[in-house]
Enzyme design. Structure first.
Site, PDB file in Angstrom:
ATOM      1  N   ARG A  92       0.833  -1.217   0.000  1.00 41.29           N
ATOM      2  CA  ARG A  92       0.000   0.000   0.000  1.00 41.29           C
ATOM      3  C   ARG A  92       0.864   1.263   0.000  1.00 41.29           C
ATOM      4  NH1 ARG A  92      -2.586   0.499   6.089  1.00 41.29           N
ATOM      5  NH2 ARG A  92      -0.821  -0.349   7.251  1.00 41.29           N
ATOM      6  N   ASP A 119      -6.202  -4.026   0.483  1.00 41.63           N
ATOM      7  CA  ASP A 119      -6.846  -3.125  -0.477  1.00 41.63           C
ATOM      8  C   ASP A 119      -5.946  -1.975  -0.886  1.00 41.63           C
ATOM      9  OD1 ASP A 119      -6.800  -1.507   1.765  1.00 41.63           O
ATOM     10  OD2 ASP A 119      -8.974  -1.498   2.060  1.00 41.63           O
ATOM     11  N   ASP A 249      10.873  -7.692   7.782  1.00 41.05           N
ATOM     12  CA  ASP A 249      10.443  -6.765   6.727  1.00 41.05           C
ATOM     13  C   ASP A 249      10.140  -5.386   7.280  1.00 41.05           C
ATOM     14  OD1 ASP A 249       8.238  -8.691   7.629  1.00 41.05           O
ATOM     15  OD2 ASP A 249       7.053  -7.008   6.903  1.00 41.05           O
TER      16      ASP A 249
END
Length: 485
Positions: A92, A119, A249
């Site tokens: 994102r 999303d 990460d």
């Protein structure tokens, strides 16, 4: 400088296209500016007036591209809660380019190939949290990514249990967005040795430029990464900061605090505090953070094995806890106004007993240090106990502390001046952020900007918000947050 005069550079396309995706941001509906950060406007020589222009909002929203910008999302892997995930990436976030050594990145700018089941959006609450805490960390001299601006919208974002929230974007800035997980991804690719070497050269150019011509630059890059991480962990522990998701990460190759999710500054002290309710086993508890930092560095060493002698890396890693503990002891004695050169062993014992006393007495961690700054004599130090719920243990500790101060025989006023510089009056707590979020969701962004000012000036007086210098209200103390926070 005007916005249209900015020229961005992109230095990531030297890598194989398997390591990134060229992709334009997907704009939010009806965006508008909530806040901009004057400190970072100064960093890139951008005029303040530009923040009020429609073009600036369009830029943050991804509707306007600056000269030289070629947006992309990068791939990386990572160990999440100890388990390896072979492909993650900017799910994102969109990288816009670099200016004055700062890499610009918008968070919440839509889907990429790395979004997986997400999303690609960020919601208002999480964006406010990252926006403010980034500046709070910097003001406390804790290495961190920074922020340039925050925009909101009327864009609906669907979250858990059918809840619809408001879409937002925070424009983040960092000297580097490369993570340990990036090396993990490159190390598992075809032509791994060549790719890891290329990535290491890139990291050295961006974060360790003094090593460019060094014969053993890859090993030394790792050594410095060990040092930076050890010092970062010491600073987190000193100020009671908890990251919440220390996956590889989320671990910066530049030694920065990055990717703020379910973070927290300690309220009432609890050495085993967990701030992420997803962390059921307490892997990323306050106590464990230095150990996880070392574990992540072990993962990095393994990812560098094609271009380094791993035995040398692991041998240097043995210095990690010595560096971390020395830095922590130095910082804590500074917060207490003690001279570490006098007797580090006795002060280490004193600090350990302090942590036990703070926990037993149920005392707000950073408020304790701030109360010390207000004392004008030793008698007033004994009254610091008044901020505790249970008095006996801390009362005894304060007696020992006063004895050590008297034994050092330093000028009392000078010591007090020193500790005022390292013990802020205001530390940004989650309940404060939630108040700003609640108001923002009603359309009032005043507290967002006021908290930004407090975060950037934690040692100053903010009379209107004097209550924020007090202990966290018990009902809001040490709450756990989710990864989507």
């Amino acid at each position: 400088m005007k916005l249209n005069e900015i020229k961005l550079e992109n230095d990531y396309f030297e890598f194989d296209e398997n390591f990134y995706q060229r992709i334009n941001p997907t704009p939010l509906n009806n965006p508008f500016l909530i806040s901009y950060n004057k400190l970072m406007f100064d960093e890139i020589s951008l005029d303040y007036d530009e923040a009020n222009s429609k073009d600036f909002v369009k830029f943050v929203n991804g509707e306007k591209s600056l000269e030289g910008s070629e947006p992309y999302a990068s791939a990386y892997a990572g160990h999440q809660f100890g388990y390896f995930v072979p492909q993650l990436g900017d799910g994102r976030a969109i990288n816009l380019g670099k200016i004055n050594s700062w890499h610009l990145q918008t968070k919440g700018s839509g889907l990429t190939r790395y979004s997986r089941q997400g999303d690609g959006r960020a919601v208002l609450r999480s964006s406010i949290r990252e926006y403010i805490i980034s500046e709070a960390m910097h003001a406390l001299n804790i290495p961190t990514t920074r922020v340039l601006a925050l925009i909101c919208s009327t864009h609906p974002v669907h979250r858990y249990y059918g809840v619809v929230e408001t879409g937002a974007i925070v424009l983040r800035m960092s000297p580097s967005w490369i993570r340990i997980g990036t090396f993990e991804y490159f190390a598992r690719s075809k032509n791994a040795k060549e790719n890891v070497k290329q990535l290491a050269d890139y990291v050295i150019r961006n974060s360790y430029a003094h090593l460019i011509n060094d014969e053993n630059k890859y090993e030394k890059m790792y050594y410095e990464m060990v040092d930076k991480t050890a010092i970062l962990m010491a600073k987190w522990q000193t100020y009671g900061f908890m990251h919440g998701v220390m996956n590889t990460d989320n671990f910066s190759m530049a030694g920065l605090s990055i990717d703020y999710g379910p973070f927290a500054f300690m309220d009432y002290f609890n050495i085993n505090q967990i701030c992420n309710h997803t962390d059921s086993e307490g892997r990323y508890s306050y106590l464990n953070q230095p150990y996880v930092g070392k574990w992540n560095l072990e993962v990095l060493a393994n990812s560098l094995k094609t271009i380094c002698e791993v035995d040398k890396l692991n041998e240097y890693l043995k210095t990690y806890f010595h560096i971390q503990e020395k830095e922590y002891l130095t910082l804590m004695t500074q917060r207490l106004g003690l001279n570490i050169d006098k007797s580090s062993d006795s002060y280490a014992t004193l600090i350990i007993s302090l942590l036990k006393a703070l926990q037993t007495s149920k005392t707000d961690y950073n408020q304790f240090f701030y109360e010390l700054t207000k004392c004008k004599n030793y008698d007033e130090i004994t009254k610091v106990i008044d901020i505790s719920i249970y008095r006996q243990t801390l009362d005894k500790w304060l007696e020992e502390y006063i004895k050590l101060r008297e034994l050092e025989n330093q000028d009392f006023e000078k010591v007090q001046e020193r500790i005022k510089k390292v013990n802020p009056k205001y530390v940004i707590k989650n309940y404060m952020l939630q108040e700003a979020i609640d108001k923002a969701e009603e359309g009032d962004f005043t507290l967002v900007n006021d908290l930004l000012n407090i975060a950037q000036n934690p040692y100053d007086e903010h009379n209107e918000y004097e209550r924020y210098s007090k202990a966290t209200p018990l009902e809001f103390s040490n709450i756990k947050l989710s990864c989507s926070s």
